[in-house]
Enzyme design. Structure first.
Site, short mmCIF file in Angstrom:
data_model
loop_
_atom_site.label_atom_id
_atom_site.label_comp_id
_atom_site.label_asym_id
_atom_site.label_seq_id
_atom_site.Cartn_x
_atom_site.Cartn_y
_atom_site.Cartn_z
N GLU A 250 0.82 -1.22 0.00
CA GLU A 250 0.00 0.00 0.00
C GLU A 250 0.85 1.26 0.00
O GLU A 250 0.44 2.30 -0.53
CB GLU A 250 -0.94 -0.01 1.20
CG GLU A 250 -0.35 0.38 2.55
CD GLU A 250 0.59 -0.68 3.14
OE1 GLU A 250 1.40 -0.34 4.01
OE2 GLU A 250 0.49 -1.85 2.73
N ASP A 251 2.06 1.19 0.56
CA ASP A 251 2.92 2.37 0.63
C ASP A 251 3.34 2.82 -0.76
O ASP A 251 3.32 4.02 -1.08
CB ASP A 251 4.13 2.11 1.52
CG ASP A 251 4.77 0.75 1.29
OD1 ASP A 251 4.39 0.06 0.32
OD2 ASP A 251 5.67 0.38 2.06
N TYR A 252 3.73 1.88 -1.62
CA TYR A 252 4.14 2.21 -2.98
C TYR A 252 3.00 2.85 -3.76
O TYR A 252 3.18 3.90 -4.41
CB TYR A 252 4.63 0.95 -3.70
CG TYR A 252 4.90 1.14 -5.17
CD1 TYR A 252 6.11 1.64 -5.63
CD2 TYR A 252 3.93 0.83 -6.13
CE1 TYR A 252 6.36 1.82 -6.99
CE2 TYR A 252 4.16 1.00 -7.49
CZ TYR A 252 5.38 1.50 -7.90
OH TYR A 252 5.61 1.68 -9.24
#
Length: 397
Positions: free
Chosen positions: A235-237
């Site tokens: 989810e961070d990317y």
């Protein structure tokens, strides 16, 4: 015969270009680290009051260092913030630990959210969703359970949040610890990971790692809010990709993130590295082809052969000099990330470095051969593009 000659020379030129590019990244990352990392935090009164920060802490279970890690969030030197702890169920042993800390520090605005809210397959997003909806400040800090904070870390991150910046994230690093697993961890995060992370940040490439990430809430809402990323494990990317595509910038803070897990092992770290490699391959398939060329040994072997083909150089001396200079460069990088001499001997560094470099190709190969991702007690399969499907779902919110 001539096409074969051209093919050989073509591959040789490719390896030499890759070798030169990687050494430029070495120089760039090392120079950038000297300028970027461990800068003195400005404690003078600001012209405008600092924005409030809602700190989301997703928790699952406990380890020997969890209490001391969480306690550092209750003693942050920052004027306005709240702590929002998130657990999946009321029987999680982290509940008792969080309640004891809230009793110990009643002056700190802290709340506990139990149960989560299912918005996708990502358990971290599901766990944090109720706290995110209840957050009352314009800045959101997503911070993993294993992160330990200095009292000035949050202030440092907020000071990097300029008007056109929407994400400030920390370079992943580790606290000092004993044992070979701790040496391996420190060598990996202080050399290979730091080099690529700092190089990507300098070049403006998405290198967002969400273990400690400060996000401007209005920018996140423009991208659909936290729930919009529940279908991804990385989810961070995808969060950074969505935010940056809307014109916002992303910066790395000057203080590295201090991972401080209480249970360290070589197998556990390699499991993490395999999981991250599988995520990278699913998100950017060219990773499988290009990533080996970022490793010391495969790149050195290819460049040594290329130097022999193009310039008549002796491959073995070329390879040995390449490895030696790479080793010395990594020692300097670790010192820069550590902000001084690391708490390991040069022999320990050598052993950890050799182990890390020798294992890297096998970690990538294992990620390619088995696309299934294990995360705690769950298993997932990734589609090309990064969307995830849980295999045998066990938890319902």
């Amino acid at each position: 015969m001539m096409p074969m000659v051209y093919t050989v020379y073509g591959f040789a030129i490719f390896f030499m270009i890759a070798w030169i590019c990687l050494w430029l990244i070495h120089i760039m990352a090392l120079s950038y680290s000297k300028w970027k990392l461990h800068r003195t935090v400005d404690r003078s009164p600001p012209e405008q009051p600092y924005l409030g920060v809602s700190i989301l802490k997703p928790l699952t279970g406990v380890d020997p260092n969890l209490f001391s890690n969480l306690e550092t969030y209750f003693t942050l030197d920052y004027p306005t913030y709240e702590l929002l702890f998130c657990v999946e169920n009321e029987h999680d042993p982290a509940v008792m630990l969080v309640n004891s800390l809230m009793q110990k520090f009643p002056q700190v605005d802290a709340r506990l959210f139990v149960g989560g809210l299912c918005v996708g397959v990502n358990p971290k997003i599901n766990n944090m969703q109720p706290a995110y909806l209840a957050a009352k400040y314009p800045l959101i800090l997503v911070s993993d359970s294993g992160i330990r904070m200095r009292e000035d870390t949050l202030l440092d991150m907020v000071q990097h949040m300029k008007e056109d910046v929407a994400i400030v994230h920390q370079l992943p690093f580790v606290c000092d610890a004993d044992g070979f697993a701790a040496v391996y961890e420190k060598v990996y995060f202080g050399t290979a990971q730091a080099r690529m992370y700092l190089g990507a940040d300098f070049l403006g490439i998405n290198c967002h790692v969400g273990m400690s990430s400060l996000v401007r809430r209005c920018a996140l809402e423009e991208a659909g809010g936290l729930a919009a990323f529940g279908e991804y494990l990385a989810e961070d990317y995808f969060m950074a990709k969505a935010v940056v595509s809307r014109g916002w910038r992303m910066r790395v803070a000057s203080l590295p993130a201090q991972q401080n897990s209480g249970a360290k092992s070589v197998g556990a770290l390699q499991a993490r590295l395999k999981r991250w490699a599988r995520l990278r391959i699913a998100m950017v398939p060219t990773t499988a082809l290009l990533e080996p060329l970022s490793e010391c040994l495969p790149l050195g072997a290819g460049a040594a052969w290329a130097a022999g083909e193009l310039f008549g150089a002796e491959p073995l001396p070329f390879f040995l000099v390449h490895v030696l200079v790479w080793f010395l460069s990594d020692w300097l990088m670790l010192r820069s990330v550590q902000n001084g001499s690391p708490p390991i001997t040069k022999v320990e560094f050598l052993l950890g470095w050799v182990w890390s470099e020798c294992c890297a190709p096998f970690v990538l190969a294992a990620a390619l051969l088995n696309p299934e991702i294990s995360w705690r007690t769950r298993s997932y399969r990734l589609d090309w593009g990064g969307r995830a499907h849980e295999l045998k779902p066990k938890l319902k919110f």
